[in-house]
Write a protein that holds these residues in place. Sequence first.
Motif, PDB file in Angstrom:
ATOM      1  N   ALA A 351       0.945  -1.049  -0.192  1.00  0.00           N
ATOM      2  CA  ALA A 351      -0.088   0.141  -0.150  1.00  0.00           C
ATOM      3  C   ALA A 351       0.927   0.985  -0.130  1.00  0.00           C
ATOM      4  CB  ALA A 351      -1.067  -0.041   1.131  1.00  0.00           C
ATOM      5  N   TYR A 352       1.753   1.147   0.846  1.00  0.00           N
ATOM      6  CA  TYR A 352       2.708   2.112   0.846  1.00  0.00           C
ATOM      7  C   TYR A 352       3.420   2.510  -0.453  1.00  0.00           C
ATOM      8  CZ  TYR A 352       6.614   5.523   2.405  1.00  0.00           C
ATOM      9  OH  TYR A 352       7.355   6.851   2.513  1.00  0.00           O
ATOM     10  N   SER A 353       3.823   1.421  -1.464  1.00  0.00           N
ATOM     11  CA  SER A 353       4.540   1.604  -2.749  1.00  0.00           C
ATOM     12  C   SER A 353       3.358   2.262  -3.478  1.00  0.00           C
ATOM     13  CB  SER A 353       4.920   0.383  -2.917  1.00  0.00           C
ATOM     14  OG  SER A 353       5.447   0.412  -4.283  1.00  0.00           O
ATOM     15  N   SER A 354       2.379   1.597  -3.667  1.00  0.00           N
ATOM     16  CA  SER A 354       1.214   2.052  -4.455  1.00  0.00           C
ATOM     17  C   SER A 354       0.861   3.562  -4.085  1.00  0.00           C
ATOM     18  CB  SER A 354      -0.119   1.462  -4.151  1.00  0.00           C
ATOM     19  OG  SER A 354       0.190   0.095  -4.513  1.00  0.00           O
ATOM     20  N   TRP A 355       0.922   3.903  -2.912  1.00  0.00           N
ATOM     21  CA  TRP A 355       0.562   5.438  -2.487  1.00  0.00           C
ATOM     22  C   TRP A 355       1.683   6.339  -3.183  1.00  0.00           C
ATOM     23  CZ3 TRP A 355       2.945   8.015   1.700  1.00  0.00           C
ATOM     24  CH2 TRP A 355       2.617   9.301   1.831  1.00  0.00           C
ATOM     25  N   GLN A 356       2.692   6.071  -2.828  1.00  0.00           N
ATOM     26  CA  GLN A 356       4.033   6.540  -3.495  1.00  0.00           C
ATOM     27  C   GLN A 356       4.058   6.762  -5.099  1.00  0.00           C
ATOM     28  OE1 GLN A 356       7.718   5.465  -1.941  1.00  0.00           O
ATOM     29  NE2 GLN A 356       7.807   7.430  -0.673  1.00  0.00           N
ATOM     30  N   ALA A 357       3.659   5.592  -5.640  1.00  0.00           N
ATOM     31  CA  ALA A 357       3.780   5.612  -7.093  1.00  0.00           C
ATOM     32  C   ALA A 357       2.719   6.311  -7.616  1.00  0.00           C
ATOM     33  CB  ALA A 357       3.709   3.938  -7.486  1.00  0.00           C
ATOM     34  N   SER A 358       1.592   6.331  -7.094  1.00  0.00           N
ATOM     35  CA  SER A 358       0.382   6.981  -7.667  1.00  0.00           C
ATOM     36  C   SER A 358       0.942   8.565  -7.522  1.00  0.00           C
ATOM     37  CB  SER A 358      -0.640   6.727  -6.741  1.00  0.00           C
ATOM     38  OG  SER A 358      -1.100   5.205  -7.102  1.00  0.00           O
ATOM     39  N   ASN A 359       1.472   8.987  -6.442  1.00  0.00           N
ATOM     40  CA  ASN A 359       1.680  10.379  -6.122  1.00  0.00           C
ATOM     41  C   ASN A 359       2.660  10.807  -7.287  1.00  0.00           C
ATOM     42  OD1 ASN A 359       0.344  11.174  -4.005  1.00  0.00           O
ATOM     43  ND2 ASN A 359       1.352  10.538  -2.580  1.00  0.00           N
ATOM     44  N   GLU A 360       3.584  10.064  -7.744  1.00  0.00           N
ATOM     45  CA  GLU A 360       4.632  10.204  -8.789  1.00  0.00           C
ATOM     46  C   GLU A 360       3.986  10.158 -10.006  1.00  0.00           C
ATOM     47  OE1 GLU A 360       7.611   7.425  -8.205  1.00  0.00           O
ATOM     48  OE2 GLU A 360       8.348   7.966  -6.224  1.00  0.00           O
ATOM     49  N   ILE A 361       3.113   9.256 -10.204  1.00  0.00           N
ATOM     50  CA  ILE A 361       2.229   9.104 -11.466  1.00  0.00           C
ATOM     51  C   ILE A 361       1.344  10.411 -11.647  1.00  0.00           C
ATOM     52  CG2 ILE A 361       0.528   8.092 -12.949  1.00  0.00           C
ATOM     53  CD1 ILE A 361       1.523   5.470 -11.419  1.00  0.00           C
ATOM     54  N   ILE A 362       0.996  10.829 -10.624  1.00  0.00           N
ATOM     55  CA  ILE A 362       0.189  12.361 -10.764  1.00  0.00           C
ATOM     56  C   ILE A 362       1.161  13.498 -11.379  1.00  0.00           C
ATOM     57  CG2 ILE A 362      -0.707  14.030  -9.555  1.00  0.00           C
ATOM     58  CD1 ILE A 362      -2.012  11.910  -7.556  1.00  0.00           C
ATOM     59  N   ALA A 363       2.351  13.300 -10.639  1.00  0.00           N
ATOM     60  CA  ALA A 363       3.347  14.700 -11.170  1.00  0.00           C
ATOM     61  C   ALA A 363       3.923  14.481 -12.797  1.00  0.00           C
ATOM     62  CB  ALA A 363       4.436  14.640 -10.258  1.00  0.00           C
TER      63      ALA A 363
END
Length: 499
Positions: A351-363
Motif C-alpha cells: 500500500a505504501y508503494s502504491s501510494w508513493q507510485a500514484s503520487n509520482e504518476i500524478i506529477a
Amino acid sequence: MGPRVWLLAGAALVATPAASPAWGEDLRSALIAAYNTNPTLQAARANQRATDEDVAIQKAPGRPSITGQATHTEFVRQSGNNFTAPDRNLNAQLSLSVPIYSGGSVRNGVKAAETRVEAGQADLRGTESSVFSQVVGAYMDVILNEAVVGLNRNNVQVLEVNLQATSDRFEIGDLTRTDVAQSQSRLALARGDARTAEANLVEARERYIRLVGLTPGLLDAPPPLPGLPASPDEAVTVAIDNNPNLVAAHERRKAAGYDVKVAGSGRLPTLSAFGQGAYNDYYGTLGGSLGGVQTFAQNETTAQVGLRASIPIFQGGRPAAQRRQAQAREGAAMEQEIEVERGVIAQVRSAYSSWQASNEIIASTQSAVDAAGLSLEGVRAENSVGNRTIIDILDAEQELLRARVQLVTARRNAYVAGFSLLAAMGQAEAQDLGLEGGPLYDPETNYKRVRGKWFDWDDDRAPKPQSTRTVDTPPQDGEIRGSEATTIQSTNTSAPGGQ
C-alpha cells in the motif's frame, strides 16, 4: 495531528439511520451512512454479540444447578401376592448440585471464551476498516467515472466540431475524402468510448448504493489524508501493534493455549456437593391395614445431602487424544498468527508503494497533460499552414484525452492507496476518522451486559434488521451531477509524514 481529525465537522453521527440529503454530500456523510446501515458491518456486530455469549455459556458448568421432576403413576395391574401395593403414586424430586472442583475445565474454558471475545472485537474493527475502505473506493470511483464521462463527452464535442470543419474544407477541395473518413472514424470511436464510460459510471454508482445505502448525489472532493507515514518501516511498526487482523490472530493463539488446559482437565478428579429431596404420595391407596387402621404412611418426605467425587481411572485414551488435538490446534494458531503478520507486512509495504507510485504518476501525468495540450495547439497551427494532416490533429487530441484520463485515474488511485495504507496500519476506523459526533457502537457494552447473567429466562428481544434496503433507490444513469468531472483533479493526498 492524527488521522482522526480529517473528517471532523459537518453533520453529527447518529446511532440510528437518519434521512440524508439526496444531493450534495461529502465523504464523511457517506462513511456515517455506511457505519449505521451497512449490512456487512451490522452482521459483524451481531456475530460479535453471539461470541460474547460464549463467556456465560462457559461459566454455566461452574454454577449451581437445580433440577425438579414430578411423576404420576397408575398401577393398572398388581401382583395378587402384594397386599400393600398402591393403586397410584405421585413422586416429586428436587435436586441441587454445586460444583466445587472441575479439574480447571471451567476456569480455563472461561478464559478461552474471554480471549475469543477480544479476538472477535478485533475482527469487528477489521470489518469496520474494510467497509470504510470499500466506501472510500466506491466514493472515489463515482467521482473518477464522472470525470471520465465528462472528458469523453468533451472529446465527442471536439471531434464533432472537427468533423464539421473537415467536411467544410472537403467541400471546397482543401481536404480529401480520406480526411473526412478519418474524422468520422475517430468520432464514432469516441462516441463508443463515451457510452462505455457512462456504463462504468452506472456500475460505480450502484456499488456506492450497495455499500452506503444512499443514492450518490453531487459528491464533494474528499479531504486530504493526514498522518500518513514517512517510510514503509514506520508504517509496519504501527501496523504490528494496531492492525486488527493481527490482534485477532494473536488473541486466538492465546485462546488455543487455554483449550489445551481444558482438554487436559478431563484426566483430573471432579468434586461437587449435592442435595436431594423427594416427596411420595399414594393418594390413600397404599395397602397393609391392620384392624381397619393403616399401618403405612400414605405420603412421605425424604432428603439427602453429600459430596460426590469422580476420579477418572481409565477412559480408553480419550483425554490424551483430546489434549494432543488441542495442542495441534494451538500449533496451527501459532502458524496462522505468523501468516497473518506476514500478510500485514506485505499489505502495508504494498500500500505504501502504491501510494508513493500514484503520487509520482500524478506529477508525471500532469506534465504529460501540459505537454499534450501544447502539442495539440502546435499541430493545429501547423495544419493551418499545411505542415500537418488531419490525422495528426486527431492523434494529438487522442493523446491529450488519454493523458487527462490517466491523470484523474492516478489521483483516484493515490487517494484510495493512502486510505488503504491507513487501514492496514489500523488507523481507519470510526474513532480514527472522527465520526464521534454522536454515540459510536461499542462492543464492550454488550459484553459487560451479558457476561455475568445467570437467569435461564433472561432473553433478549427478537432481532430486527438494522441495515437499510436499497430496493426503493432509482436505477442509476450515466449523467454527471454538476461539475464533478473536475473535482477529482483538485484532490490530493498529503506528502509523506504530512499533517
